[in-house]
Write an enzyme that holds these catalytic residues in place. Sequence first.
Site, PDB file in Angstrom:
ATOM      1  N   SER A  89       0.794  -1.234   0.000  1.00  0.00           N
ATOM      2  CA  SER A  89       0.000   0.000   0.000  1.00  0.00           C
ATOM      3  C   SER A  89       0.824   1.281   0.000  1.00  0.00           C
ATOM      4  O   SER A  89       0.257   2.374  -0.070  1.00  0.00           O
ATOM      5  CB  SER A  89      -0.972   0.011   1.191  1.00  0.00           C
ATOM      6  OG  SER A  89      -2.059  -0.857   0.940  1.00  0.00           O
ATOM      7  N   LYS A  92       0.135   3.745  -2.749  1.00  0.00           N
ATOM      8  CA  LYS A  92      -0.860   4.818  -2.647  1.00  0.00           C
ATOM      9  C   LYS A  92      -0.216   6.189  -2.479  1.00  0.00           C
ATOM     10  O   LYS A  92      -0.849   7.215  -2.756  1.00  0.00           O
ATOM     11  CB  LYS A  92      -1.818   4.533  -1.492  1.00  0.00           C
ATOM     12  CG  LYS A  92      -2.675   3.288  -1.686  1.00  0.00           C
ATOM     13  CD  LYS A  92      -3.630   3.097  -0.515  1.00  0.00           C
ATOM     14  CE  LYS A  92      -4.559   1.919  -0.731  1.00  0.00           C
ATOM     15  NZ  LYS A  92      -3.906   0.621  -0.538  1.00  0.00           N
ATOM     16  N   SER A 333      -6.441   3.327   4.081  1.00  0.00           N
ATOM     17  CA  SER A 333      -5.793   2.565   3.016  1.00  0.00           C
ATOM     18  C   SER A 333      -6.814   1.859   2.127  1.00  0.00           C
ATOM     19  O   SER A 333      -6.787   0.647   1.945  1.00  0.00           O
ATOM     20  CB  SER A 333      -4.816   1.543   3.610  1.00  0.00           C
ATOM     21  OG  SER A 333      -3.843   1.172   2.651  1.00  0.00           O
ATOM     22  N   LYS A 447       2.674   6.294   5.691  1.00  0.00           N
ATOM     23  CA  LYS A 447       1.792   5.332   5.031  1.00  0.00           C
ATOM     24  C   LYS A 447       2.306   3.934   5.284  1.00  0.00           C
ATOM     25  O   LYS A 447       3.502   3.649   5.125  1.00  0.00           O
ATOM     26  CB  LYS A 447       1.740   5.607   3.522  1.00  0.00           C
ATOM     27  CG  LYS A 447       0.763   4.723   2.767  1.00  0.00           C
ATOM     28  CD  LYS A 447      -0.669   5.090   3.111  1.00  0.00           C
ATOM     29  CE  LYS A 447      -1.619   3.979   2.686  1.00  0.00           C
ATOM     30  NZ  LYS A 447      -1.556   2.786   3.562  1.00  0.00           N
TER      31      LYS A 447
END
Length: 532
Positions: A89, A92, A333, A447
């Site tokens: 992720s 992202k 997320s 993140k």
Amino acid sequence: MSAILGTHGPLLVRTGGTALVGVLTAGLLAVGAAPATAADGLSDLRTDLDALLKDPLLAGATSGVVVRNAATGEVLYEHQPQTSLLPASNNKLLTSAAALEVLGADYRFSTLVSATAAPSDGVIEGDMHLIGTGDPSLTAETFDALAAKVADAGVTEVTGDLIADDTWFDDARLGAGWEAGDQPYYYAAQVSALTVAANSDLDTGVVEVQVSPGTRGGRAVGVALRPATDYVRVDNTATTGGRGKLAVTRRLGGNTIAVSGGLPLGGRAVTELRTVHEPTGYALDVFRRALADNGVRVGGSPVSGTAPADLIGLVHHESAELGELLVPFMKLSNNTHAEILVKTIGRRAGGEGSWAAGLPEVERALTRIGLDTPGLGLELTDGSGLSRGNRLSAALLADLLQEATDEPWFETWTDSFPIAGDPDRMVGGTLTNRMRGTPAAGNVRAKTGTMTGVSALSGYVTGKRGEPLLFVVLDNGHTGAAPRPVQDAIAVRLARFARDAPTVGDASRTIRQIHPGQQPNDRLECSWARAC
């Protein structure tokens, strides 16, 4: 930079129920110690990070790590910065930055209701069209408000069909390389330009399945769908007090949700999220029900089709601005939001709402921001990181974190990052339960990323003396527990960092302090497990 980076006071680390407080002042390690040089603190930081990367949790793994001064770009530490790795992720970060670059923080998604004819005495002689452009925030409440606007416009009846137009995007629903076994689960929802978010988290393209025990043993459990819909069928064989663990599954290729097993008498209700096959029809069904609830009768059938150009506009809805929508997307997320943004970028910049058009435009946007994407080995197959075809290096992510500081959307972007240890899910997000009681809590904005054998943490942290730092940690290939304790220990060590204060520590002790009594990998990141 001041919008996200601040200074911190005493160092606070908790081990079990014990608080260890150490104050580092004016370059002194302890009372009476000799003054340290700037080199001492940096050398000790590198020693500690080297030690952390030798932790048993990373046995057999490959790790790309970069630490820089976020203001000057000075490299404080690197470990395999150019190695091509799976980002999970952390992908992202690229998608969200490209969306802000291409679409702008004030971009809004529109949803239109049009008709083949104007209403006459409340009746539309012809069809009504529901036209989507990818809004990921369309909830049942939004569709009800849209239907109420139709009724307020004087419409009481539609003689023709209710037609959904989702052609703003192509009809590819699933990303390249996504695992078939993931398809029933909310993190792998199908992508459409017209869809429904099931809850306030804006989980898009899914339905909530609430299962509750009956009033007597042996009776069937109760099953309710939210939003209520006839588009999804329930096959319920589960019983109250029945043997076997409760299972809620969607059979691939259709919209039958099978509920089996049992729930204990007097037990709590269980809520699961399951994806909806062909979510355009789901959105149309929710809107049809909303029209009926608001006194608008549709005589024809709910169908999909392309809206003609000569329609008469009735009402429309606009989403919140992209800068606001980034909060649930990045904090929680949300994979489907990422793919919607890729297709929206493709539609805006490439003339086509598809992965094939959107992913090259994401890369072009990153180049404009200042990244050398070919030189840093970027390979993109989706926007969320769910595909194992994505590849990038720690150096590329570090460059993005560095170059973004000069962008006008920087503060909006970092406001969407999870904040370590904050109990509010829309603030802490996937870091809500991490680094609590440490100097990284309320300090680290980063993140997360999690897949089998892949774990990542990348973002910003302020050092002990207020030095703004950026960091990237990409771990691939671990075969046992996910190395989140090591990642957290790195972030905490950076929060303690001061150039004029040598602070070599015991790496394994630091990990135990961050995760007292917790077996590594006993919980997944919150974007993959609702229990978080």
